[in-house]
Design a protein around this motif. Sequence first.
Motif, PDB file in Angstrom:
ATOM      1  N   GLU A  22      12.676   0.561  -3.835  1.00 14.04           N
ATOM      2  CA  GLU A  22      12.957   1.840  -3.877  1.00 14.04           C
ATOM      3  C   GLU A  22      11.164   1.856  -5.072  1.00 14.04           C
ATOM      4  OE1 GLU A  22      16.643   4.078  -3.358  1.00 14.04           O
ATOM      5  OE2 GLU A  22      16.102   3.345  -5.751  1.00 14.04           O
ATOM      6  N   ALA A  23      11.061   1.120  -6.425  1.00 17.72           N
ATOM      7  CA  ALA A  23       9.916   1.349  -6.990  1.00 17.72           C
ATOM      8  C   ALA A  23       8.127   0.630  -5.893  1.00 17.72           C
ATOM      9  CB  ALA A  23       9.884   0.408  -8.220  1.00 17.72           C
ATOM     10  N   ILE A  24       8.978  -0.187  -5.524  1.00 16.16           N
ATOM     11  CA  ILE A  24       7.472  -0.760  -4.756  1.00 16.16           C
ATOM     12  C   ILE A  24       7.464   0.148  -3.495  1.00 16.16           C
ATOM     13  CG2 ILE A  24       6.869  -2.184  -3.140  1.00 16.16           C
ATOM     14  CD1 ILE A  24       9.229  -4.530  -4.677  1.00 16.16           C
ATOM     15  N   ALA A  25       8.341   1.160  -2.868  1.00 19.42           N
ATOM     16  CA  ALA A  25       7.834   1.814  -1.675  1.00 19.42           C
ATOM     17  C   ALA A  25       6.930   2.826  -2.625  1.00 19.42           C
ATOM     18  CB  ALA A  25       9.087   2.632  -1.054  1.00 19.42           C
ATOM     19  N   ARG A  26       7.424   3.503  -3.684  1.00 22.21           N
ATOM     20  CA  ARG A  26       6.762   4.506  -4.502  1.00 22.21           C
ATOM     21  C   ARG A  26       5.357   4.149  -5.486  1.00 22.21           C
ATOM     22  NH1 ARG A  26      11.199   4.461  -7.113  1.00 22.21           N
ATOM     23  NH2 ARG A  26      10.316   4.182  -9.479  1.00 22.21           N
ATOM     24  N   HIS A  27       4.948   3.135  -5.381  1.00 23.77           N
ATOM     25  CA  HIS A  27       3.757   2.670  -6.062  1.00 23.77           C
ATOM     26  C   HIS A  27       2.749   2.443  -4.645  1.00 23.77           C
ATOM     27  CE1 HIS A  27       5.882   2.742 -10.079  1.00 23.77           C
ATOM     28  NE2 HIS A  27       4.376   2.502 -10.102  1.00 23.77           N
ATOM     29  N   TYR A  28       3.888   2.244  -3.219  1.00 21.82           N
ATOM     30  CA  TYR A  28       2.727   1.352  -2.510  1.00 21.82           C
ATOM     31  C   TYR A  28       1.520   1.914  -1.821  1.00 21.82           C
ATOM     32  CZ  TYR A  28       1.033  -1.916   1.171  1.00 21.82           C
ATOM     33  OH  TYR A  28       0.555  -2.914   2.493  1.00 21.82           O
ATOM     34  N   PRO A  29       1.561   4.222  -2.040  1.00 26.13           N
ATOM     35  CA  PRO A  29       0.215   4.272  -1.714  1.00 26.13           C
ATOM     36  C   PRO A  29      -0.523   4.263  -2.366  1.00 26.13           C
ATOM     37  CG  PRO A  29       2.732   5.231  -1.323  1.00 26.13           C
ATOM     38  CD  PRO A  29       2.846   5.067  -2.151  1.00 26.13           C
ATOM     39  N   LEU A  30      -0.830   4.038  -4.108  1.00 25.97           N
ATOM     40  CA  LEU A  30      -1.640   3.714  -4.322  1.00 25.97           C
ATOM     41  C   LEU A  30      -2.710   2.574  -4.541  1.00 25.97           C
ATOM     42  CD1 LEU A  30       0.112   3.805  -8.516  1.00 25.97           C
ATOM     43  CD2 LEU A  30      -0.619   6.264  -6.915  1.00 25.97           C
ATOM     44  N   GLN A  31      -2.394   1.913  -3.609  1.00 21.68           N
ATOM     45  CA  GLN A  31      -2.848   1.495  -2.507  1.00 21.68           C
ATOM     46  C   GLN A  31      -3.382   0.658  -4.141  1.00 21.68           C
ATOM     47  OE1 GLN A  31      -6.994   2.674  -0.904  1.00 21.68           O
ATOM     48  NE2 GLN A  31      -4.780   3.503   0.695  1.00 21.68           N
ATOM     49  N   LYS A  32      -2.929   0.138  -5.329  1.00 20.28           N
ATOM     50  CA  LYS A  32      -3.141  -1.520  -5.816  1.00 20.28           C
ATOM     51  C   LYS A  32      -1.933  -2.829  -5.160  1.00 20.28           C
ATOM     52  CE  LYS A  32      -3.242   1.787 -10.240  1.00 20.28           C
ATOM     53  NZ  LYS A  32      -3.069   2.009 -11.382  1.00 20.28           N
ATOM     54  N   MET A  33      -1.014  -2.482  -4.121  1.00 15.56           N
ATOM     55  CA  MET A  33      -0.651  -3.433  -3.896  1.00 15.56           C
ATOM     56  C   MET A  33      -1.519  -3.700  -2.513  1.00 15.56           C
ATOM     57  SD  MET A  33       2.808  -3.122  -4.810  1.00 15.56           S
ATOM     58  CE  MET A  33       3.380  -1.480  -5.072  1.00 15.56           C
ATOM     59  N   PRO A 246       6.255   1.148   3.869  1.00 18.45           N
ATOM     60  CA  PRO A 246       7.218   1.929   2.749  1.00 18.45           C
ATOM     61  C   PRO A 246       7.389   3.051   2.871  1.00 18.45           C
ATOM     62  CG  PRO A 246       4.686   2.569   2.182  1.00 18.45           C
ATOM     63  CD  PRO A 246       4.878   1.784   3.420  1.00 18.45           C
ATOM     64  N   TYR A 247       7.263   3.247   4.916  1.00 25.09           N
ATOM     65  CA  TYR A 247       7.513   4.739   4.564  1.00 25.09           C
ATOM     66  C   TYR A 247       9.280   5.156   6.122  1.00 25.09           C
ATOM     67  CZ  TYR A 247       3.205   5.782   2.366  1.00 25.09           C
ATOM     68  OH  TYR A 247       2.163   5.713   2.179  1.00 25.09           O
ATOM     69  N   ASP A 248       9.508   5.770   6.353  1.00 28.15           N
ATOM     70  CA  ASP A 248      10.391   6.392   6.986  1.00 28.15           C
ATOM     71  C   ASP A 248       9.541   5.840   8.179  1.00 28.15           C
ATOM     72  OD1 ASP A 248      12.975   6.991   8.351  1.00 28.15           O
ATOM     73  OD2 ASP A 248      11.673   8.906   9.095  1.00 28.15           O
ATOM     74  N   ASP A 249      10.278   5.765   9.659  1.00 25.94           N
ATOM     75  CA  ASP A 249       9.243   5.581  10.854  1.00 25.94           C
ATOM     76  C   ASP A 249      10.068   5.947  11.863  1.00 25.94           C
ATOM     77  OD1 ASP A 249      11.458   3.480  10.848  1.00 25.94           O
ATOM     78  OD2 ASP A 249       9.902   1.985  11.732  1.00 25.94           O
ATOM     79  N   ASP A 250      11.459   6.339  11.522  1.00 26.37           N
ATOM     80  CA  ASP A 250      12.565   7.415  12.573  1.00 26.37           C
ATOM     81  C   ASP A 250      12.295   7.842  13.638  1.00 26.37           C
ATOM     82  OD1 ASP A 250      15.122   6.620  13.638  1.00 26.37           O
ATOM     83  OD2 ASP A 250      16.388   8.760  12.977  1.00 26.37           O
ATOM     84  N   GLN A 251      10.838   8.613  12.873  1.00 27.68           N
ATOM     85  CA  GLN A 251      10.222   9.478  13.932  1.00 27.68           C
ATOM     86  C   GLN A 251       9.152   8.510  15.723  1.00 27.68           C
ATOM     87  OE1 GLN A 251       8.814   8.880  11.268  1.00 27.68           O
ATOM     88  NE2 GLN A 251       6.491   8.343  11.422  1.00 27.68           N
ATOM     89  N   LEU A 252       8.978   7.394  15.576  1.00 28.50           N
ATOM     90  CA  LEU A 252       8.666   6.834  16.398  1.00 28.50           C
ATOM     91  C   LEU A 252       9.352   7.235  17.518  1.00 28.50           C
ATOM     92  CD1 LEU A 252       6.748   4.008  14.163  1.00 28.50           C
ATOM     93  CD2 LEU A 252       5.991   5.773  15.433  1.00 28.50           C
TER      94      LEU A 252
END
Length: 324
Positions: A22-33, A246-252
Amino acid sequence: MASSPLSLALLERMLLVRRVEEAIARHYPLQKMRCPVHLSIGQEAAAVGIAHALTSRDQAVSTHRSHAHYLAKGGDLDALIAELHGKATGCCGGRGGSMHLSDLDAGFLASTAIVGNSIPVGVGMALAQQLRQSGDLTCVFLGDGATEEGVFFESANFAAVRKLPVLFACENNLYSVYSPLSKRQPAGRSLTAFASAIGLWSASVDGNDVEAVYEVAKEAAARIRAGDGPCFIEMSTYRWLEHCGPYDDDQLNYRPEGELQKWKEQDPLLKQVARSGADERWLEQVEQDLARRIEAAFVGADAAPFPPASSAQTGIYATDLGVF
């Protein structure tokens, strides 16, 4: 209801896996990973149940979706987060990223990105264990998609012929990227049935029930250590987030309407919270400790140096590319 040490130990490791991802998913949009991440949120029970039946001397190999296996096997949290950030303090020196993890002290040999690629590596490790008469085993984590690769059949056949000490732990989450199992394999096919036909002792279990997974894995490990040959465990489970990211993709709309929600209602973590009888004070303390550890891991990764450019060729087989 009294809480058993086993139930609490399994729950604590599942909490670690869930909160880290969950922490990886939160931090991922920061584009440091700056590497792709394949998260296992929703699949924690399969990884933890299998790993709890292994020893630190047993080896494990994994797939592109490897964080849960790495952590469940005892891999170093700080080294994992640093690796995702490409830092020199990462478990592979920042060279591998999310899909290439290793912690030899924990018996986590390697993970690789190509579907099915780690299967022959794990079988080769099991052959080495047999030749050394070490009494240890190798666990090969794989997904349902990898059972469609030729290397699975070749490796499983070789393992059966040689009675190698290898456990094939298959997480069947129904999808290979966006393709459901029904589009890839004929109706009515049983993964355990064709594993049995190859010559593997096989079992199927609810992959969202960590204690059920552990009991089956414990039986399989005992059979393997007794010299009975390789085993195959199919665990039915489900990933909640997108295949990669890190995102939900159920809308696909590649999943039937309501399927994701149905599986979320079978949350393996909440199931184990209820079964364990853990009291609120214990849970609160575990959550606080995990939050501190995870925050420290991200702070440490952010502050750690990148590997120097001079180390770019360290660890490769050929440094003189002119020979090609």
